[in-house]
Structures are given as structure tokens and as C-alpha cells.
Design a protein around this motif. Structure first.
Motif, PDB file in Angstrom:
ATOM      1  N   GLU A 253       0.710  -1.203   0.220  1.00 19.00           N
ATOM      2  CA  GLU A 253       0.058  -0.066   0.202  1.00 19.00           C
ATOM      3  C   GLU A 253       0.692   1.202   0.032  1.00 19.00           C
ATOM      4  O   GLU A 253       0.391   2.237  -0.596  1.00 19.00           O
ATOM      5  N   TYR A 254       2.259   1.348   0.623  1.00 17.68           N
ATOM      6  CA  TYR A 254       3.025   2.390   0.868  1.00 17.68           C
ATOM      7  C   TYR A 254       3.701   2.676  -0.666  1.00 17.68           C
ATOM      8  O   TYR A 254       3.482   3.704  -1.153  1.00 17.68           O
ATOM      9  N   LEU A 255       3.955   1.487  -1.330  1.00 21.68           N
ATOM     10  CA  LEU A 255       4.428   1.581  -2.913  1.00 21.68           C
ATOM     11  C   LEU A 255       3.482   2.032  -3.663  1.00 21.68           C
ATOM     12  O   LEU A 255       3.778   3.118  -4.452  1.00 21.68           O
ATOM     13  N   ASP A 256       2.132   1.698  -3.478  1.00 19.38           N
ATOM     14  CA  ASP A 256       1.190   2.172  -4.354  1.00 19.38           C
ATOM     15  C   ASP A 256       0.716   3.707  -4.165  1.00 19.38           C
ATOM     16  O   ASP A 256       0.790   4.529  -5.163  1.00 19.38           O
ATOM     17  N   SER A 257       1.075   4.187  -3.007  1.00 21.61           N
ATOM     18  CA  SER A 257       0.818   5.505  -2.612  1.00 21.61           C
ATOM     19  C   SER A 257       1.935   6.503  -3.133  1.00 21.61           C
ATOM     20  O   SER A 257       1.755   7.657  -3.828  1.00 21.61           O
ATOM     21  N   GLN A 259       3.442   5.819  -6.148  1.00 14.22           N
ATOM     22  CA  GLN A 259       3.452   5.642  -7.606  1.00 14.22           C
ATOM     23  C   GLN A 259       2.338   6.909  -7.898  1.00 14.22           C
ATOM     24  O   GLN A 259       2.350   7.073  -8.844  1.00 14.22           O
ATOM     25  N   THR A 260       1.472   7.425  -7.175  1.00 10.14           N
ATOM     26  CA  THR A 260       0.846   8.527  -7.366  1.00 10.14           C
ATOM     27  C   THR A 260       1.265   9.879  -7.634  1.00 10.14           C
ATOM     28  O   THR A 260       0.672  10.689  -7.901  1.00 10.14           O
ATOM     29  N   GLU A 263       6.912  12.398  -8.529  1.00 12.80           N
ATOM     30  CA  GLU A 263       8.478  11.809  -8.275  1.00 12.80           C
ATOM     31  C   GLU A 263       8.656  10.604  -8.709  1.00 12.80           C
ATOM     32  O   GLU A 263       9.739  10.160  -9.135  1.00 12.80           O
ATOM     33  N   PHE A 264       7.771   9.875  -8.791  1.00 16.41           N
ATOM     34  CA  PHE A 264       7.859   8.297  -8.941  1.00 16.41           C
ATOM     35  C   PHE A 264       7.978   8.282 -10.631  1.00 16.41           C
ATOM     36  O   PHE A 264       8.984   7.443 -10.821  1.00 16.41           O
ATOM     37  N   ALA A 265       7.204   9.142 -11.282  1.00 18.63           N
ATOM     38  CA  ALA A 265       7.500   8.809 -12.743  1.00 18.63           C
ATOM     39  C   ALA A 265       8.867   9.413 -13.078  1.00 18.63           C
ATOM     40  O   ALA A 265       9.644   8.690 -13.999  1.00 18.63           O
ATOM     41  N   LEU A 266       9.369  10.527 -12.322  1.00 13.41           N
ATOM     42  CA  LEU A 266      10.756  10.809 -12.487  1.00 13.41           C
ATOM     43  C   LEU A 266      12.026   9.553 -12.050  1.00 13.41           C
ATOM     44  O   LEU A 266      12.896   9.455 -12.925  1.00 13.41           O
ATOM     45  N   ALA A 267      11.578   9.131 -11.035  1.00 12.43           N
ATOM     46  CA  ALA A 267      12.356   8.005 -10.471  1.00 12.43           C
ATOM     47  C   ALA A 267      12.445   7.019 -11.737  1.00 12.43           C
ATOM     48  O   ALA A 267      13.646   6.287 -11.652  1.00 12.43           O
ATOM     49  N   LYS A 268      11.447   6.526 -12.326  1.00 16.61           N
ATOM     50  CA  LYS A 268      11.061   5.583 -13.168  1.00 16.61           C
ATOM     51  C   LYS A 268      12.110   5.718 -14.565  1.00 16.61           C
ATOM     52  O   LYS A 268      12.771   4.675 -14.784  1.00 16.61           O
ATOM     53  N   SER A 269      11.930   7.129 -14.785  1.00 13.95           N
ATOM     54  CA  SER A 269      13.023   7.525 -16.141  1.00 13.95           C
ATOM     55  C   SER A 269      14.213   7.201 -15.804  1.00 13.95           C
ATOM     56  O   SER A 269      15.016   6.821 -16.508  1.00 13.95           O
ATOM     57  N   LEU A 270      14.620   7.920 -14.572  1.00 14.00           N
ATOM     58  CA  LEU A 270      16.443   7.746 -13.957  1.00 14.00           C
ATOM     59  C   LEU A 270      16.393   6.370 -14.234  1.00 14.00           C
ATOM     60  O   LEU A 270      17.624   5.525 -14.728  1.00 14.00           O
ATOM     61  N   ALA A 271      15.628   5.263 -13.519  1.00 10.14           N
ATOM     62  CA  ALA A 271      15.892   3.635 -13.252  1.00 10.14           C
ATOM     63  C   ALA A 271      16.152   3.210 -14.601  1.00 10.14           C
ATOM     64  O   ALA A 271      16.962   2.253 -14.739  1.00 10.14           O
ATOM     65  N   VAL A 287      12.785   1.648  -7.084  1.00  9.32           N
ATOM     66  CA  VAL A 287      12.266   2.899  -7.944  1.00  9.32           C
ATOM     67  C   VAL A 287      11.656   3.893  -6.909  1.00  9.32           C
ATOM     68  O   VAL A 287      11.550   5.037  -6.924  1.00  9.32           O
ATOM     69  N   GLY A 288      10.736   3.057  -5.853  1.00 12.05           N
ATOM     70  CA  GLY A 288      10.193   3.855  -4.930  1.00 12.05           C
ATOM     71  C   GLY A 288      11.065   4.594  -3.887  1.00 12.05           C
ATOM     72  O   GLY A 288      10.797   5.635  -3.650  1.00 12.05           O
ATOM     73  N   TYR A 289      11.968   3.738  -3.686  1.00  9.02           N
ATOM     74  CA  TYR A 289      13.136   4.644  -2.700  1.00  9.02           C
ATOM     75  C   TYR A 289      13.787   5.711  -3.453  1.00  9.02           C
ATOM     76  O   TYR A 289      14.158   6.855  -2.871  1.00  9.02           O
ATOM     77  N   ILE A 290      14.082   5.618  -4.784  1.00  7.10           N
ATOM     78  CA  ILE A 290      14.785   6.918  -5.307  1.00  7.10           C
ATOM     79  C   ILE A 290      13.459   7.922  -5.345  1.00  7.10           C
ATOM     80  O   ILE A 290      13.829   9.026  -5.291  1.00  7.10           O
ATOM     81  N   SER A 291      12.274   7.596  -5.640  1.00  8.96           N
ATOM     82  CA  SER A 291      11.134   8.551  -5.724  1.00  8.96           C
ATOM     83  C   SER A 291      11.216   9.326  -4.181  1.00  8.96           C
ATOM     84  O   SER A 291      10.714  10.326  -4.230  1.00  8.96           O
ATOM     85  N   MET A 292      11.375   8.574  -3.303  1.00  7.67           N
ATOM     86  CA  MET A 292      11.349   8.970  -1.915  1.00  7.67           C
ATOM     87  C   MET A 292      12.238  10.121  -1.688  1.00  7.67           C
ATOM     88  O   MET A 292      12.225  11.154  -1.023  1.00  7.67           O
TER      89      MET A 292
END
Length: 700
Positions: A253-257, A259-260, A263-271, A287-292
Motif C-alpha cells: 500500500e505504501y508503494l502504491d501511494s 506511485q501517485t 516524483e515516481f515517474a521521474l524516478a522510473k525514467s532515471l531507473a 524505484v520507490g526508494y529513489i522517488s522518496m
């Protein structure tokens, strides 16, 4: 030449001490016995000899004999060494780095062998290491036969590693390493870098940096340098930990939050880019860790558009925060720049705090010292307003900087006039004036006067009246010690903040410009003023001396000095001048707080010529300080001026007294240096003083 860590520390201590440092102080500083230091001294002598220096032992302890260039060469050499031994602080950083990277028990003897110390020393270091780990809620397990191990969540382990690096590796040095140009850096940073590179390949760091650089081109906004370096470290550690099989675990549930958020999209493009370059699979949890981390990034020219939802709530909270801090300080802090700055700062800051992400504030102690009351107010209100967050002092420090910058700008815009009164008008008043200039830059005009000159002034023309002696018939003034205490500074600050910083600012630019068609106001009077000052400077330098006094009570030594002044025709009656000096000390202490100096000064009708000199006491004496505390005095300074002395000539004497406490370096000069060094310093300062007089005459 091999030099151990302890030898390096001993050399650093004794080279910096002109008067010598006791053996016991060296031992205490290095946390070893005096016997250990004595054994090291033979090696110290050999090292000094290599640099044309020698070891000196005096009643004050150990020092170094030799010229300044050789001392500088030695210190430069010490700064270039690669050390195989470590100071206690270095050992603790090395232990932390090792234990955080190696997720398995390590035997104490193995750590001791690696650090070239005893098991007992490692055990003692681990006490401090454990305290450092506790701030992250990490556990240090120590069991006989098992070894030592750090236990905690992988996310927390990585935060601790990032904190360790940020505390000991500045951005400039990080750029130097990546560019292959390693310049001077503190020893502790070199140790941390060496240990980091032991676990993280430099080639990996460079690949991560290059990838992030390409990725940054696609961004709309630019991140600040500290966040850029932090991201490189953050991602590099993530990749290295992934290679070692240490993976982040995030609840579904935390990972899902996460992704909203954008910054998650930015982290995904970097990953995605990192996967291509590093040939590695980066799971969504990483990816979630980078977005944090990206959510806590600071961006250049960051401005928040307050529209709805959490942004609107934050805006309302920030306004309340500003109002509440203002109430604590009894000030109006309404300011658009402060509001915008806090909104921009608090959005990532609140996320950092909610995720318990540590932040380093290298200015924290200075902020606490310089803005003590403001720090207390901001901390009190922040804990009340943001009660759901655990706010560390590092974050409070950054918030204080926002408030402090607004107050400083407001103060600088205020043009305030102050009158400073003391009994003689040349010594204490100028010392006080120097402190006022330093503590209250909004005071743009500051006038010094003696007590008997008070009737010549219209006190209502001054915003502030400060006196070192009680004033009769004056309704409002501040009675203070010549060397302002912290409480007195705060009392005056409260007065200025509450009353004077709200006054309207009227800039008088026309009055500052020469009238059209008029020549610069050079006149016969101006050249007489310069001539008088030049004459006084020549006399002061001609008579200046640094001299040892006989082992006797101070009163007898002062009598001896006054007699010598009479013999030189500088004073008429030595008894009257001596009495004036002693009476001046009774009015208020003359020892300068925070120094080993006492400034004996007076103006008197029996004094014919201005005079300034320095005298060494054979035995240090306790004398009453300007803060009314007893101070151990090693040197006395004598400053004399005629009672009837033109204002421009008196200003030079006041200038001398201000030089004494101008900075830590000038205090050290007057405490320790010999006649030739102090005389040269005075000559240089007098030259600047004269140049300023000419410059002011030319531009006004």
C-alpha cells in the motif's frame, strides 16, 4: 618519512601554541597518558629537525622553535600525508562505515588489527559508534564469541550511510574526486572517502553521475548542488547494495501511494537509464526508494503554487507559523519573501521528517549561538504547529535562517543613531562601540562621549543611549558593562526589534551628494586634522614598547611605569595619573573577558602626550573583568590621552582600543606577539586609518 596519527596530532598542537602547551593538556586532548606522550617526544624531535625546527620546553609546556616558513612547511606536509593510523574520530568513522556495509558479525580482534589498535580501544570507540547509530534506531549487537553487528531495516541502513557521507564529504571535494583532481581536504573526509571507495567502485560513481547528468537535461527544473550530490550518493549506494543482494522492502500500500506522485515517474525514467548503463534490474521497490529521495529534493528557484489540497493546507499552516513566531518575539513578521521561502522549504522538509530522513546542517551551532532567542521561539512554535512531526534541531536551524534573513534585511534598512557614554570616553566607550557595531549593524551613526561631556548632547536626537556608568536625570538609557554580556545584547536587541525596526526609513541621498558647482571641501582645517593625527601616530609608534615587568604587585608596577612616563616628559605628575588609573579600575573591571589582557586607560590633565604600550607580567594575576568576573591577566595594556584633546585626536586613541578586540587574530596578536610584530601591525592599521580619512574627505 613515517609519521603516526598520534605524532601528527602532537605536532599540530605544539606548532600552533606560541606560549607552549603543558604535557598534561596534550595527553588529555589525545586521550592517552602523559607517559605515552613523553615516549613520543623523541620521535617528535626527529621530525622537527627534518624541517629545521626544534622542540622547546618552558614553564608553560612544550612549543616549537623556528621561523614561520619552516612551521608552514611542516603543517603543509602533515596535511598531505596518507595515514595508516587514525585519530579517535577517524577510527569511529571507519568503524561506522565498515559495520554499515558488512551485514554480518565482525570479530573485535579483526577490527583491532585493521585499525592497528587494541581490542580495548575498539570497545571504547564502539560506545560512541552506538550512540551515533541510536539516532537512526539501529541496533549494535555485541556478544562474546559472536562479534559486532549492526541490525536494522535496509532503508534505515542506507539513510545512515548517506548521513555518514554527508557529514564528512563536502560537495567541492566530491566534484574534485569525480574530475580526478584531488585538492586539499580535511583528513576525516579523506578517510571516509577511502572507506567508501573500498565498498563502492569509483567507476560506478562516475557512471551514476554521468547517467544522472543526462537525465537532468530532460527535467524542467534544476536541483541545487547539495541535492544533486545527495542523489548521486543515494543512487550509487542503492546499486551497490542491490549487487550485494540487499534489497529494499516496501509495503504494497505504501508503494502504491508513492506511485501517485510525479516524483515516481521521474524516478522510473532515471531507473530505466541506469538499467541500460549498469546492466542491472531495478525493481519497483528501488524505484520507490529513489522517488522518496526526489520528493525531498530542493530545486533551483523553487516556488510553490498554492492552489488546493495539501499545498493550500501547507500555505495556511505557514501563515499561522509566521504569526505564532511573531507573537513569541512580540514582532510583526508579515513578509511575502518569508512566506514564499518557508512554503518552498517546508514541502520537501515535511516529507523528509515524515520519512525520518536525516539532514545535515553544518551551520547549526553558529545559528544556535547567533540567534539564541529566535531559535528558541521557532523551535517552540514549530513543535506546537507541526506536532505530528519529530523535528530535529537541524531542520529548526534551516527555518531560523529564513526568519533571520528577513530580520537582518529589516535591521539593515533602519538608520539608527546611538550615543555611548563612559567615564573617560577613550577606552571603555570604544570597546563598547566595537561590540555594538558587531552586534547591531543597523546602528549607522555611533557617537562616543565621556561622562562630563554629556551636557553637550541632545539625547532625544539619539535612538539609543548606552552608558557604562549610572546617569542622573536621564529617563531612558541602557546601563551596561563595557564588554557587553549576552543578556545585555539580548535586552538591547529586544528593544531595537520591538520599537526601532518599525520606524520609517527615509533615505537622504541628496544630503550625501556634493552640491552642484562646489569643490570637494578641502581646507586648511582638514590638513591640520591630518597633521595632528600624523603627529600622534609618530609619537605613539616612537614610544611603543612591549616590556617585561618586575615580579611585584600590579600597583607597584603601575607606579614604576608612571614614573618612567614622567621622566620622558609625557606626563607631569605620576602620582595623579597612577591614581586615575587605579580609580578607573574601581569604577569597572579593566580585564577583557575571553582574553588574558587588561586595558588600563584614562584621560587626565596631567597627561601631555598620547601613549600606548604593552607589558608582560612575570606572574599572572586575577583582576576584575569588564563583566565583573575574575580574569587571569598575563599582559596589561596602557592607553593614555590628555583630558583636553581634540575630537579627531581622541578618535585615534579610541581606534587603538577597538583594534585590540577586533577579531580573534588581533586578540591573539596582543596576547602573544613581541614588540616588532605588534608595532608593524599598528603601523599598517594607522596607514589604513589615514587612507580612510582622505577617502571620506574626497567623497563627502
Amino acid at each position: 618519512m613515517y609519521i603516526s596519527a598520534r605524532e601528527r596530532s602532537i605536532l599540530t598542537l605544539i606548532v600552533k601554541q606560541n606560549d607552549g602547551i603543558p604535557l598534561s593538556d596534550i595527553a588529555k586532548s589525545l586521550e592517552v597518558s602523559t607517559r605515552t606522550i613523553q615516549r613520543d617526544l623523541k620521535g617528535i624531535e626527529d621530525i622537527l629537525a627534518e624541517f629545521n625546527l626544534s622542540l622547546k620546553k618552558s614553564i608553560n609546556g612544550f612549543g616549537v622553535v623556528g621561523n614561520l616558513d619552516d612551521r608552514v612547511n611542516l603543517m603543509s606536509f602533515l596535511g598531505t600525508l596518507d595515514h595508516e593510523e587514525y585519530t579517535p574520530e577517524e577510527r569511529q568513522v571507519v568503524l561506522l562505515s565498515h559495520l554499515l556495509h558488512v551485514r554480518e558479525p565482525v570479530k573485535l580482534y579483526a577490527l583491532a588489527n585493521e585499525l592497528n589498535v587494541t581490542v580495548a580501544t575498539v570497545s571504547n570507540d564502539l560506545i560512541k559508534v552506538e550512540k551515533w547509530l541510536n539516532q537512526f534506531q539501529l541496533t549494535l549487537i555485541k556478544k562474546r564469541g559472536y562479534g559486532v553487528e549492526v541490525v536494522g531495516d535496509e532503508v534505515i541502513i542506507r539513510r545512515a550511510l548517506s548521513k555518514l557521507i554527508s557529514e564528512n564529504l563536502n560537495e567541492d571535494y566530491f566534484y574534485q574526486i569525480l574530475s580526478g583532481v584531488e585538492e586539499e581536504q580535511t583528513a576525516i573526509s579523506r578517510v571516509v572517502l577511502k572507506r567508501l571507495m573500498h565498498y563502492v567502485d569509483l567507476a560506478t560513481v562516475k557512471k551514476v553521475k554521468d547517467t544522472i547528468d543526462k537525465w537532468r537535461i530532460t527535467l524542467v527544473e534544476e536541483m541545487v548542488d547539495s541535492s544533486y550530490v545527495g542523489l548521486i550518493v543515494h543512487v550509487t549506494l542503492a546499486i551497490e547494495r542491490l549487487k550485494q543482494g540487499e534489497r529494499i522492502e516496501l509495503r504494497g500500500e505504501y508503494l502504491d501511494s508513492l506511485q501517485t506522485y510525479k516524483e515516481f515517474a521521474l524516478a522510473k525514467s532515471l531507473a530505466d537509464e541506469l538499467e541500460k548503463v549498469m546492466d542491472i534490474q531495478i525493481p519497483d521497490e528501488e524505484v520507490g526508494y529513489i522517488s522518496m529521495h526526489l520528493r525531498a529534493v530542493k530545486w533551483m528557484n523553487q516556488k510553490e503554487e498554492v492552489l488546493e489540497g495539501s499545498d493550500l493546507q501547507l500555505a495556511v499552516t505557514v501563515k499561522k507559523f509566521i504569526d505564532e513566531v511573531g507573537k513569541e518575539l512580540n514582532l510583526s513578521l508579515a513578509d511575502d519573501a518569508l512566506y514564499q521561502g518557508l512554503v518552498a522549504h517546508l514541502k520537501p522538509a515535511m516529507y523528509r521528517m515524515s520519512q525520518r530522513m536525516k539532514i545535515h546542517n553544518p551551520l547549526l551551532e553558529k545559528i544556535k549561538d547567533d540567534y539564541a532567542e529566535l531559535f528558541h521561539a521557532v523551535k517552540t512554535v514549530a513543535k506546537r504547529i507541526f506536532h505530528s512531526l519529530d523535528i530535529p534541531d537541524e531542520e529548526i536551524g534551516f527555518l531560523v535562517m529564513h526568519f533571520g534573513s528577513v530580520l537582518e534585511i529589516r535591521r539593515k534598512k533602519a538608520e539608527l543613531k546611538a550615543l555611548v557614554i563612559c567615564s573617560s570616553g577613550i577606552g571603555s566607550s570604544k570597546l563598547l562601540a566595537s561590540r555594538l557595531n558587531k552586534e547591531f549593524p543597523e546602528i549607522t551613526m555611533l557617537k562616543n562621549a565621556s561622562l562630563f561631556e554629556l551636557g553637550q548632547f541632545q539625547l532625544n536626537e539619539y535612538d539609543l543611549v548606552i552608558s557604562t556608568v549610572p546617569l542622573q536625570g536621564v529617563d531612558h538609557y541602557f546601563h551596561v558593562k563595557p564588554f557587553l554580556s549576552k543578556d545585555e545584547v539580548q535586552t538591547i536587541r529586544n528593544y531595537l526589534d520591538n520599537v526601532l525596526t518599525e520606524k520609517a526609513v527615509v533615505w537622504k541621498e541628496n544630503a550625501l551628494q556634493p552640491k552642484k558647482g562646489t569643490a570637494p571641501p578641502y581646507s586648511q582645517h582638514f590638513f591640520k586634522v591630518v597633521g595632528d593625527i600624523n603627529e600622534d601616530i609618530q609619537f605613539i609608534l616612537q614610544q611603543f614598547e612591549v616590556k617585561d615587568l618586575k615580579p611585584d604587585i600590579l600597583e607597584n608596577n603601575l607606579a614604576y611605569l608612571c614614573k618612567s612616563y614622567q621622566e620622558k616628559k609625557m606626563i607631569d605628575s605620576y602620582q595623579e595619573v597612577l591614581s586615575a588609573l587605579l580609580e578607573r579600575e574601581k569604577l569597572g573591571g579593566l580585564a577583557i573577558p575571553g582574553t588574558t589582557l587588561a586595558l588600563f586607560h584614562t584621560r587626565h590633565r596631567q597627561i601631555k602626550q598620547p601613549f600606548f604600550s604593552v607589558y608582560d607580567l612575570q606572574e599572572p594575576l586575577l583582576r576584575r573583568g569588564m563583566d565583573n568576573q575574575s580574569i587571569l591577566v598575563k599582559r596589561i595594556l596602557i592607553l593614555l590621552a590628555p583630558e583636553e584633546f581634540a575630537e579627531h585626536r581622541l578618535a585615534l586613541m579610541s581606534y587603538i582600543s577597538a583594534l585590540i578586540i577586533e577579531s580573534e587574530s588581533t586578540i591573539q596578536l596582543f596576547e602573544q606577539e613581541e614588540e616588532i610584530e605588534i608595532k608593524q601591525f599598528l603601523a599598517n592599521q594607522f596607514k589604513t586609518y589615514l587612507q580612510d580619512i582622505f577617502e571620506k574627505e574626497w567623497t563627502t
